[in-house]
Enzyme design. Structure first.
Site, mmCIF file in Angstrom:
data_model
loop_
_atom_site.group_PDB
_atom_site.id
_atom_site.type_symbol
_atom_site.label_atom_id
_atom_site.label_comp_id
_atom_site.label_asym_id
_atom_site.label_seq_id
_atom_site.Cartn_x
_atom_site.Cartn_y
_atom_site.Cartn_z
ATOM 1 C CG HIS A 35 -2.443 7.114 -11.058
ATOM 2 N ND1 HIS A 35 -2.265 8.768 -11.023
ATOM 3 C CD2 HIS A 35 -2.156 6.917 -9.731
ATOM 4 C CE1 HIS A 35 -2.079 9.168 -9.835
ATOM 5 N NE2 HIS A 35 -2.102 8.015 -8.916
ATOM 6 C CG HIS A 75 -3.207 0.270 -5.992
ATOM 7 N ND1 HIS A 75 -1.953 -0.023 -6.745
ATOM 8 C CD2 HIS A 75 -3.101 1.863 -5.821
ATOM 9 C CE1 HIS A 75 -1.357 0.845 -7.027
ATOM 10 N NE2 HIS A 75 -1.962 1.974 -6.413
#
Length: 255
Positions: A35, A75
């Site tokens: 991520h 995001h």
């Protein structure tokens, strides 16, 4: 992407501010296994592809397009490489700060913080109505990346898609469409060529296994199946299950 979608002209974005903002977004992604900035950028690129090659710009307003691209890029900003469930298990400050979707709320608020720094404000030329709408749209885009919300709404979305009389101008239907699009972008690594897909699957697994190790060693907790390093030989089986049970239905609906 901002230039090709003509967002700079439409929203009177100062180019130097856009450059500083983009660099700041990149720097605020942590150096975790999966991520990270590369993932954030890939999700934004997939959203750009949906909007352009998928001709979805015809479906949305300019403000919606702006929010979808910005929300995609931001995001997972400041992601720690651990899940919402881990925040709860570890009693992290984020789990105490928010009542649900801990990481997603954090991503949105982190985006807001860095965007208000002097020199980073790419929204300063928006009028009050545009700004209010843009922030709300960006918030719903980022929060929609919580997979728990996808599972909650996927059946409703499938029914809407299968109904030829669905009114996509309806506000709730548009929210759901945008939410499913960002989820499709978030999971889009499985749509890439095999070598890329395999590499990404290994990175995700490594991040999950690291979390599982912490859960077992620090909290004495038995990790979930997909986060259990002792099950790593079953990664191909888990990946096929992920595609069949989650991704396939979503992409069939989006198609």
């Amino acid at each position: 992407m901002f230039m090709d979608l003509d967002l700079i002209n439409k929203f009177r974005i100062d180019f130097q501010s856009l450059i500083r903002w983009s660099i700041t977004v990149r720097k605020n992604y942590r150096d975790v296994m999966y991520h990270n900035w590369r993932h954030g950028f890939n999700v934004a690129q997939m959203m750009f592809a949906m909007l352009t090659s998928g001709q979805m710009t015809q479906q949305f307003t300019d403000v919606e397009v702006f929010a979808l691209l910005v929300g995609s890029l931001c995001h997972d900003i400041d992601h720690r490489g651990t899940t919402n469930q881990f925040q709860k298990l570890s009693d992290s400050p984020l789990a105490n700060l928010y009542s649900t979707s801990f990481m997603e709320y954090h991503h949105f608020n982190h985006f807001m913080t860095i965007s208000q720094v002097e020199g980073n404000n790419i929204f300063k030329s928006l009028n009050e109505q545009e700004y209010t709408e843009f922030i709300e749209l960006t918030k719903t885009t980022i929060l929609a990346t919580d997979l728990a919300l996808y599972f909650k709404h996927k059946s409703t979305f499938k029914q809407l898609v299968e109904n030829p009389d669905t009114n996509w101008e309806d506000g709730e239907n548009r929210v759901l469409l945008r939410s499913m699009m960002i989820t499709g972008c978030d999971l889009s690594a499985i749509t890439k060529p095999w070598e890329v897909q395999r590499m990404v699957a290994e990175k995700i697994a490594s991040e999950f296994f690291n979390q599982g190790d912490i859960e077992r060693d620090k909290f004495g907790h038995t990790p979930a199946y997909m986060m259990d390093r002792s099950k790593r030989d079953e990664l191909p089986k888990m990946q096929v299950g992920f595609i069949d049970n989650i991704c396939l239905e979503l992409y069939e609906s989006l198609e």
